[in-house]
Motif scaffolding. Structure first.
Motif, PDB file in Angstrom:
ATOM      1  N   PRO A   1      22.734  55.429  25.686  1.00 35.02           N
ATOM      2  CA  PRO A   1      23.473  55.766  26.918  1.00 35.02           C
ATOM      3  C   PRO A   1      22.967  55.028  28.155  1.00 35.02           C
ATOM      4  N   ARG A   2      21.690  54.656  28.163  1.00 31.92           N
ATOM      5  CA  ARG A   2      21.127  53.956  29.321  1.00 31.92           C
ATOM      6  C   ARG A   2      21.651  52.523  29.423  1.00 31.92           C
ATOM      7  N   PHE A   3      22.273  52.034  28.339  1.00 29.22           N
ATOM      8  CA  PHE A   3      22.789  50.674  28.323  1.00 29.22           C
ATOM      9  C   PHE A   3      24.198  50.557  28.898  1.00 29.22           C
ATOM     10  N   LEU A   4      24.738  51.637  29.439  1.00 31.31           N
ATOM     11  CA  LEU A   4      26.089  51.589  30.000  1.00 31.31           C
ATOM     12  C   LEU A   4      26.239  50.502  31.053  1.00 31.31           C
ATOM     13  N   PHE A   5      25.163  50.263  31.810  1.00 35.61           N
ATOM     14  CA  PHE A   5      25.222  49.257  32.870  1.00 35.61           C
ATOM     15  C   PHE A   5      25.495  47.859  32.328  1.00 35.61           C
ATOM     16  N   LEU A   6      25.165  47.628  31.047  1.00 36.67           N
ATOM     17  CA  LEU A   6      25.347  46.292  30.471  1.00 36.67           C
ATOM     18  C   LEU A   6      26.824  45.984  30.193  1.00 36.67           C
ATOM     19  N   PRO A   7      27.535  46.770  29.358  1.00 38.67           N
ATOM     20  CA  PRO A   7      28.963  46.471  29.158  1.00 38.67           C
ATOM     21  C   PRO A   7      29.805  46.717  30.395  1.00 38.67           C
ATOM     22  N   VAL A   8      29.476  47.764  31.150  1.00 40.61           N
ATOM     23  CA  VAL A   8      30.238  48.052  32.364  1.00 40.61           C
ATOM     24  C   VAL A   8      30.071  46.926  33.377  1.00 40.61           C
ATOM     25  N   GLY A   9      28.849  46.380  33.476  1.00 41.67           N
ATOM     26  CA  GLY A   9      28.610  45.257  34.382  1.00 41.67           C
ATOM     27  C   GLY A   9      29.393  44.024  33.969  1.00 41.67           C
ATOM     28  N   LEU A  10      29.470  43.767  32.649  1.00 45.67           N
ATOM     29  CA  LEU A  10      30.226  42.613  32.167  1.00 45.67           C
ATOM     30  C   LEU A  10      31.722  42.775  32.449  1.00 45.67           C
ATOM     31  N   VAL A  11      32.234  43.994  32.283  1.00 47.58           N
ATOM     32  CA  VAL A  11      33.646  44.257  32.606  1.00 47.58           C
ATOM     33  C   VAL A  11      33.898  44.038  34.092  1.00 47.58           C
ATOM     34  N   ALA A  12      32.963  44.497  34.930  1.00 48.70           N
ATOM     35  CA  ALA A  12      33.109  44.323  36.382  1.00 48.70           C
ATOM     36  C   ALA A  12      33.090  42.841  36.755  1.00 48.70           C
ATOM     37  N   ILE A  13      32.247  42.059  36.085  1.00 46.45           N
ATOM     38  CA  ILE A  13      32.207  40.615  36.342  1.00 46.45           C
ATOM     39  C   ILE A  13      33.558  39.983  36.001  1.00 46.45           C
ATOM     40  N   TRP A  14      34.149  40.399  34.878  1.00 51.76           N
ATOM     41  CA  TRP A  14      35.465  39.886  34.491  1.00 51.76           C
ATOM     42  C   TRP A  14      36.520  40.258  35.528  1.00 51.76           C
ATOM     43  N   CYS A  15      36.487  41.526  35.978  1.00 53.96           N
ATOM     44  CA  CYS A  15      37.456  41.973  36.990  1.00 53.96           C
ATOM     45  C   CYS A  15      37.330  41.160  38.271  1.00 53.96           C
ATOM     46  N   LEU A  16      36.073  40.883  38.680  1.00 52.21           N
ATOM     47  CA  LEU A  16      35.854  40.107  39.893  1.00 52.21           C
ATOM     48  C   LEU A  16      36.326  38.669  39.698  1.00 52.21           C
ATOM     49  N   ALA A  17      36.122  38.138  38.509  1.00 54.27           N
ATOM     50  CA  ALA A  17      36.488  36.742  38.239  1.00 54.27           C
ATOM     51  C   ALA A  17      37.992  36.521  38.283  1.00 54.27           C
ATOM     52  N   VAL A  18      38.757  37.487  37.753  1.00 54.79           N
ATOM     53  CA  VAL A  18      40.215  37.300  37.650  1.00 54.79           C
ATOM     54  C   VAL A  18      40.971  38.080  38.721  1.00 54.79           C
ATOM     55  N   TYR A  19      40.231  38.646  39.673  1.00 59.00           N
ATOM     56  CA  TYR A  19      40.840  39.421  40.763  1.00 59.00           C
ATOM     57  C   TYR A  19      41.684  40.586  40.226  1.00 59.00           C
ATOM     58  N   TRP A  20      41.141  41.290  39.221  1.00 57.61           N
ATOM     59  CA  TRP A  20      41.880  42.430  38.660  1.00 57.61           C
ATOM     60  C   TRP A  20      41.306  43.742  39.178  1.00 57.61           C
TER      61      TRP A  20
ATOM     62  N   TRP B   1      38.046  45.752  47.594  1.00 60.14           N
ATOM     63  CA  TRP B   1      37.777  45.870  46.165  1.00 60.14           C
ATOM     64  C   TRP B   1      36.796  44.798  45.716  1.00 60.14           C
ATOM     65  N   GLN B   2      36.907  43.601  46.256  1.00 62.91           N
ATOM     66  CA  GLN B   2      35.992  42.520  45.906  1.00 62.91           C
ATOM     67  C   GLN B   2      34.566  42.843  46.364  1.00 62.91           C
ATOM     68  N   ILE B   3      34.450  43.430  47.547  1.00 60.84           N
ATOM     69  CA  ILE B   3      33.124  43.819  48.049  1.00 60.84           C
ATOM     70  C   ILE B   3      32.520  44.905  47.166  1.00 60.84           C
ATOM     71  N   PHE B   4      33.345  45.898  46.818  1.00 61.27           N
ATOM     72  CA  PHE B   4      32.855  46.981  45.950  1.00 61.27           C
ATOM     73  C   PHE B   4      32.372  46.423  44.619  1.00 61.27           C
ATOM     74  N   LEU B   5      33.182  45.556  43.995  1.00 61.22           N
ATOM     75  CA  LEU B   5      32.797  44.988  42.708  1.00 61.22           C
ATOM     76  C   LEU B   5      31.508  44.177  42.817  1.00 61.22           C
ATOM     77  N   THR B   6      31.373  43.413  43.886  1.00 59.82           N
ATOM     78  CA  THR B   6      30.165  42.600  44.080  1.00 59.82           C
ATOM     79  C   THR B   6      28.924  43.482  44.162  1.00 59.82           C
TER      80      THR B   6
ATOM     81  N   LEU C   1      31.690  30.670  39.960  1.00 55.14           N
ATOM     82  CA  LEU C   1      30.318  30.965  39.543  1.00 55.14           C
ATOM     83  C   LEU C   1      29.523  31.553  40.701  1.00 55.14           C
ATOM     84  N   LEU C   2      29.671  30.968  41.874  1.00 48.05           N
ATOM     85  CA  LEU C   2      28.961  31.475  43.050  1.00 48.05           C
ATOM     86  C   LEU C   2      29.397  32.899  43.382  1.00 48.05           C
ATOM     87  N   ARG C   3      30.688  33.156  43.233  1.00 51.60           N
ATOM     88  CA  ARG C   3      31.251  34.442  43.638  1.00 51.60           C
ATOM     89  C   ARG C   3      30.925  35.569  42.658  1.00 51.60           C
ATOM     90  N   VAL C   4      31.019  35.285  41.349  1.00 54.89           N
ATOM     91  CA  VAL C   4      30.887  36.367  40.376  1.00 54.89           C
ATOM     92  C   VAL C   4      29.474  36.496  39.790  1.00 54.89           C
TER      93      VAL C   4
END
Length: 346
Positions: A21-40, A47-52, A197-200
């Motif tokens: 359960p402590r590893f939630l930050f790993l997959p959730v962080g990767l999903v957030a990186i994807w969302c930030l990358a594709v502006y989803w 929303w971009q600030i929150f994701l960052t 790359l710089l942004r995400v």
């Protein structure tokens, strides 16, 4: 590379603890990186600030996972700790073995001149003026300063890492970092994705470096004792936010017991702190119920006298019982000279 040896009881505790359960930050962080990358799902600036900010905290949790890997206490499998540690170290520009070897000595020689991880704050040969200037670079440019500070244990002319096999392993890890990031940057240039790359990645990683070094300062700066229970600040949260942050950072905030017992399973640290307080009611341990309270306690040292050990007013340390090249079960009993103990030894 050294391999931490555990007793049967220590290994059983590592195998029985629940880490997933402590590893939630790993997959959730990767999903957030994807969302930030594709502006989803939106490109709204809020929303971009929150994701960052969210990604930056997930990356901060990755550093705590990296720390756990260096102890070989992530799970009952040492290989899992080693290879995940190498992956995370590559992402953070810090070779896994460099970090592990520095961290071993950080536990054994806490706040002493031989504590490579807390340089320059632990080095009495550095001037107060230098440390007052350096600490701002360390805080603001943590993402760059961490590879420099940890790398000193390998590159310095007085490096304690003399074993040829160990140094060869570190060279391979440095090469892996250069090749990996060379390919990533090359591909980003080819596909005109440098801004992405710089942004995400770079910006969240930069912010995570600030969080990480703030944690380092809060747990150590201004602490003069060589006793691990009194030479570090411990945070035992009394509110849901501090407790959650502690949980997802593998209980590293319970820093005193962790420093004294570097092989203990992280889920046992809170109980260990309670045991010490019960056994030694007359000892005033530096324990805080919120991280903010610990930061406030650290703040004067940050501005006035950034240092630990001798640079925080302690006398020169006595000679250790033995020289260390691996983690031990109890630093106070196995390493620390009796004259450097400040608290009882129960």
């Amino acid at each position: 590379m050294s391999v931490t040896q555990f007793t049967e009881q220590e290994l059983k505790a590592l195998e029985e603890k629940t880490t997933i359960p402590r590893f939630l930050f790993l997959p959730v962080g990767l999903v957030a990186i994807w969302c930030l990358a594709v502006y989803w799902p939106t490109d709204a600036i809020s929303w971009q600030i929150f994701l960052t900010l969210f990604i930056s905290y997930c990356l901060f949790c990755w550093t705590s996972c990296f720390h756990e890997c260096s102890h070989h206490t992530l799970s009952g499998s040492k290989n899992a700790s080693i290879w995940l540690g190498r992956i995370l170290g590559t992402a953070m520009f810090v070779p896994y073995t460099v970090y592990r070897e520095s961290h071993i000595r950080h536990h054994a020689y806490l706040n002493k001149p031989s504590d490579w991880e807390l340089w320059p704050y632990s080095d009495p040969n550095t001037s107060l003026r230098f440390r007052r200037v350096f600490i701002w670079f360390d805080l603001i440019l943590g993402v760059f300063m961490a590879p420099f500070i940890y790398g000193r244990i390998f590159w310095h002319k007085d490096s304690p890492l003399t074993d040829p096999k160990l140094r060869r392993t570190i060279r391979y890890e440095y090469a892996g970092i250069v090749v990996t990031w060379g390919l990533i940057i090359g591909l980003c240039i080819h596909f005109d994705a440098i801004w992405g790359l710089l942004r995400v990645w770079v910006l969240p990683h930069y912010l995570a470096g600030i969080y990480q070094n703030t944690r380092k300062f809060t747990e150590h700066l201004g602490m003069s004792s060589y006793d691990p229970m009194l030479g570090t600040r411990t945070v035992v949260g009394n509110n849901i936010i501090t407790k959650l942050c502690t949980y997802f950072n593998f209980d590293i905030f319970v820093h005193g017991p962790h420093h004294r017992h570097p092989k203990i399973a992280h889920n046992l640290l809170l109980q260990k702190m309670d045991d010490y307080k019960e056994q030694n009611p007359d000892v005033k341990y530096p324990v805080f119920t919120t991280y903010w309270a610990a930061i406030i306690d650290m703040a004067p040292s940050f501005f006035k006298q950034p240092g630990v050990g001798m640079n925080a007013g302690a006398p020169a340390p006595a000679k250790e019982k033995k020289q260390i090249d691996n983690f031990v079960g109890d630093v106070s009993k196995e390493v620390l000279a009796e004259t450097d103990l400040s608290s009882r030894k129960d």
